[in-house]
Design an enzyme around this catalytic site. Structure first.
Site, PDB file in Angstrom:
ATOM      1  N   HIS A 210       1.001  -1.151   0.039  1.00 40.79           N
ATOM      2  CA  HIS A 210       0.025   0.140  -0.252  1.00 40.79           C
ATOM      3  C   HIS A 210       0.843   1.059  -0.078  1.00 40.79           C
ATOM      4  O   HIS A 210       2.036   1.169  -0.008  1.00 40.79           O
ATOM      5  CB  HIS A 210      -0.776  -0.027   1.147  1.00 40.79           C
ATOM      6  CG  HIS A 210      -0.262  -0.009   2.455  1.00 40.79           C
ATOM      7  ND1 HIS A 210       0.523  -1.099   3.026  1.00 40.79           N
ATOM      8  CD2 HIS A 210       0.273   1.154   3.297  1.00 40.79           C
ATOM      9  CE1 HIS A 210       1.282  -0.686   4.112  1.00 40.79           C
ATOM     10  NE2 HIS A 210       0.922   0.615   4.250  1.00 40.79           N
ATOM     11  N   ASP A 212       0.955   5.186   1.717  1.00 39.21           N
ATOM     12  CA  ASP A 212       0.073   6.077   2.920  1.00 39.21           C
ATOM     13  C   ASP A 212      -0.485   7.162   2.376  1.00 39.21           C
ATOM     14  O   ASP A 212      -0.021   8.055   1.671  1.00 39.21           O
ATOM     15  CB  ASP A 212       1.174   6.340   3.989  1.00 39.21           C
ATOM     16  CG  ASP A 212       1.648   5.092   4.759  1.00 39.21           C
ATOM     17  OD1 ASP A 212       1.153   4.034   4.615  1.00 39.21           O
ATOM     18  OD2 ASP A 212       3.017   5.205   5.176  1.00 39.21           O
ATOM     19  N   HIS A 267       4.871   0.193  -0.265  1.00 40.48           N
ATOM     20  CA  HIS A 267       5.525  -0.725   0.751  1.00 40.48           C
ATOM     21  C   HIS A 267       4.703  -1.721   1.506  1.00 40.48           C
ATOM     22  O   HIS A 267       3.386  -1.874   1.349  1.00 40.48           O
ATOM     23  CB  HIS A 267       6.103   0.087   2.000  1.00 40.48           C
ATOM     24  CG  HIS A 267       5.098   1.118   2.584  1.00 40.48           C
ATOM     25  ND1 HIS A 267       4.777   2.172   2.213  1.00 40.48           N
ATOM     26  CD2 HIS A 267       4.739   1.008   3.869  1.00 40.48           C
ATOM     27  CE1 HIS A 267       3.782   2.664   2.910  1.00 40.48           C
ATOM     28  NE2 HIS A 267       3.733   2.146   4.179  1.00 40.48           N
ATOM     29  N   ARG A 277       8.178  -8.840  15.437  1.00 39.36           N
ATOM     30  CA  ARG A 277       8.624  -7.427  14.972  1.00 39.36           C
ATOM     31  C   ARG A 277       7.406  -6.628  15.544  1.00 39.36           C
ATOM     32  O   ARG A 277       6.196  -6.963  15.367  1.00 39.36           O
ATOM     33  CB  ARG A 277       8.649  -7.680  13.531  1.00 39.36           C
ATOM     34  CG  ARG A 277       9.018  -6.147  12.800  1.00 39.36           C
ATOM     35  CD  ARG A 277       9.171  -5.991  11.647  1.00 39.36           C
ATOM     36  NE  ARG A 277       9.469  -5.127  10.931  1.00 39.36           N
ATOM     37  CZ  ARG A 277       8.752  -3.993  10.729  1.00 39.36           C
ATOM     38  NH1 ARG A 277       7.611  -3.960  10.750  1.00 39.36           N
ATOM     39  NH2 ARG A 277       9.492  -2.663   9.940  1.00 39.36           N
TER      40      ARG A 277
END
Length: 339
Positions: A210, A212, A267, A277
Site C-alpha cells: 500500500h 500511505d 511498501h 517484530r
C-alpha cells in the site's frame, strides 16, 4: 494471536522479493539531519525514491524504549484482555483484519487518535490497572510530540530546498489543532506453523502492499527485518532494520502537493515463523477540511496540475473504502499519470 488452520494461513503468503541489482539501487537513502547538505538530500530522496532513513534526529532513546516497553506489555497480555480495547472503530485494537475491504495480515495493532482532546478511550479497558493505562498514555504522548516535531522539521527543510515562500506550508498542516494525524503500533507475532512454507520460498504477509494517504509517515521498528519497499520497476527491496533510526515515507497528499515531484512509495511488511517484530508509525495528516492540490508556487510556467483538488476528508474516505493495494490517487488524477 488467534490460531488459524493450515488452509487459512496459506492466504497470508506472497512470493519473496527478487534480488535487486546494486547498480540500479545501491542502498536506502541515508540522511544525517545534522549535516548542512541534508536539505538537498531530503528532496533528492523524496524525488528519487519517496523513502529514506534519518540519523542524528535528536529524539532521545528514552522515549523510544519506554513506548516499546509499554507496547510489549500490551501485546503480551491475554487475548481476552487485548480484545477489550477493540474492535477498531477505526481506533482501538485490531487483529488480522486490516480495514473494511477484506485485507488481512499476520498482525495485531493499536490505532490511536493523537488529537489533544483525544483520551485514547479504548485503552482503559485494555489495561489491568489504572496506573498502567495512564503510563501508556503518557509515553505515547511524549513519543508522538517528539516525532511530530521531527516530521515538521523535515517538512520545513524540504520547503526551504524547494524555495517555497512559506517554509511551514507543509508543517502547519501537522501543527494545526485539527490535524487528522494518527499513531499506530503494529505487532507481528512469530508463526511457527509456517516454517514449511518459508522453506519452500513463501513469505508470510504481515501487512499488504500500500501507499500511505497522509502527508508524511515516520516509522520506527525494532531490529527484526520485514519492511519492504517497491521500486519503480516493480521489484521489492528489503529494508535493513535499525532500531535507533527513523524511516520516512512520502504520503499521497505530499505527492499531490508537489505535483508528483515527490513519490508516495508502495511498501509492505513480511512476517516470519521465528521472530516477532514491532513497529511504531506516526501518520502526519492535514485537517479534514483542508483542500489538497498542487502548490501554485511549484507549478512551472507551462506545467499542468496532474491532480484534481480535493479535501483530505474526501480522499481519506476514498482511500479507506478501497483495498490496500489499489492506486488510491487514480481517481483524482487529471491525466493518465506516468509517475
Amino acid at each position: 494471536m488467534v490460531a488459524l488452520s493450515k488452509s487459512t494461513i496459506e492466504q497470508f503468503f506472497i512470493k519473496p522479493c527478487k534480488p535487486v541489482n546494486p547498480l540500479t539501487f545501491p542502498q536506502i537513502p541515508l540522511i544525517d539531519l545534522s549535516q548542512p547538505d541534508s536539505k538537498h538530500l531530503l528532496v533528492k530522496a523524496c524525488q528519487d525514491v519517496g523513502f529514506f532513513k534519518v540519523v542524528n534526529h535528536g529524539i532521545p532513546l528514552k522515549f523510544i524504549n519506554e513506548l516499546e516497553s509499554e507496547a510489549t506489555k500490551f501485546f503480551s497480555s491475554p487475548q481476552t484482555v487485548k480484545e477489550k480495547a477493540g474492535p477498531p472503530d477505526p481506533f482501538g485494537y485490531g487483529n488480522k483484519n486490516i480495514g473494511r475491504n477484506g485485507d488481512v495480515g499476520w498482525v495485531e495493532y493499536l490505532l490511536l487518535d493523537v488529537k489533544r482532546d483525544s483520551h485514547y478511550n479504548k485503552l482503559p479497558s485494555s489495561c489491568s490497572q489504572h496506573e498502567e493505562n495512564l503510563n501508556f498514555r503518557c509515553v505515547v504522548d511524549d513519543y508522538v510530540t517528539e516525532v511530530k516535531n521531527m516530521a515538521c522539521k523535515i517538512l520545513e527543510m524540504m520547503a526551504d530546498e524547494l524555495k517555497l515562500e512559506q517554509r511551514n506550508v507543509f508543517s502547519k498542516l501537522l501543527m494545526d489543532e485539527q490535524s487528522d494525524s494518527v499513531f499506530r503500533v503494529n505487532y507481528y507475532p512469530p508463526c511457527p506453523d509456517v516454517q514449511e512454507n518459508e522453506i519452500n520460498g513463501g513469505n508470510l504477509i504481515g501487512f499488504g502492499e500500500h501507499t500511505d494517504p497522509q502527508i508524511i509517515s515516520v516509522l520506527r521498528s525494532d531490529n527484526t527485518s520485514g519492511l519492504e519497499i517497491s521500486l519503480r520497476d516493480g521489484s521489492w527491496v528489503s529494508v535493513p532494520p535499525d532500531s535507533e533510526s527513523f524511516f520516512i515515507n512520502v504520503g499521497d497528499s505530499l505527492q499531490v502537493m508537489t505535483n508528483g515531484r515527490f513519490k508516495s512509495i508502495k511498501h509492505r511488511v513480511v512476517a516470519n515463523s521465528k521472530k516477532s517484530r514491532m513497529s511504531m508509525i506516526y501518520f502526519g495528516g492535514p485537517p479534514l477540511n483542508e483542500k489538497i492540490a498542487p502548490l501554485a508556487s511549484l507549478l512551472e510556467r507551462e506545467e499542468d496540475s496532474l491532480y484534481k483538488e480535493f479535501t483530505w476528508f474526501e480522499y481519506k474516505n476514498s482511500a479507506f473504502n478501497s483495498a490496500l493495494s489499489h492506486n488510491r490517487l487514480g481517481l483524482f488524477e487529471k491525466f493518465s499519470s506516468k509517475i
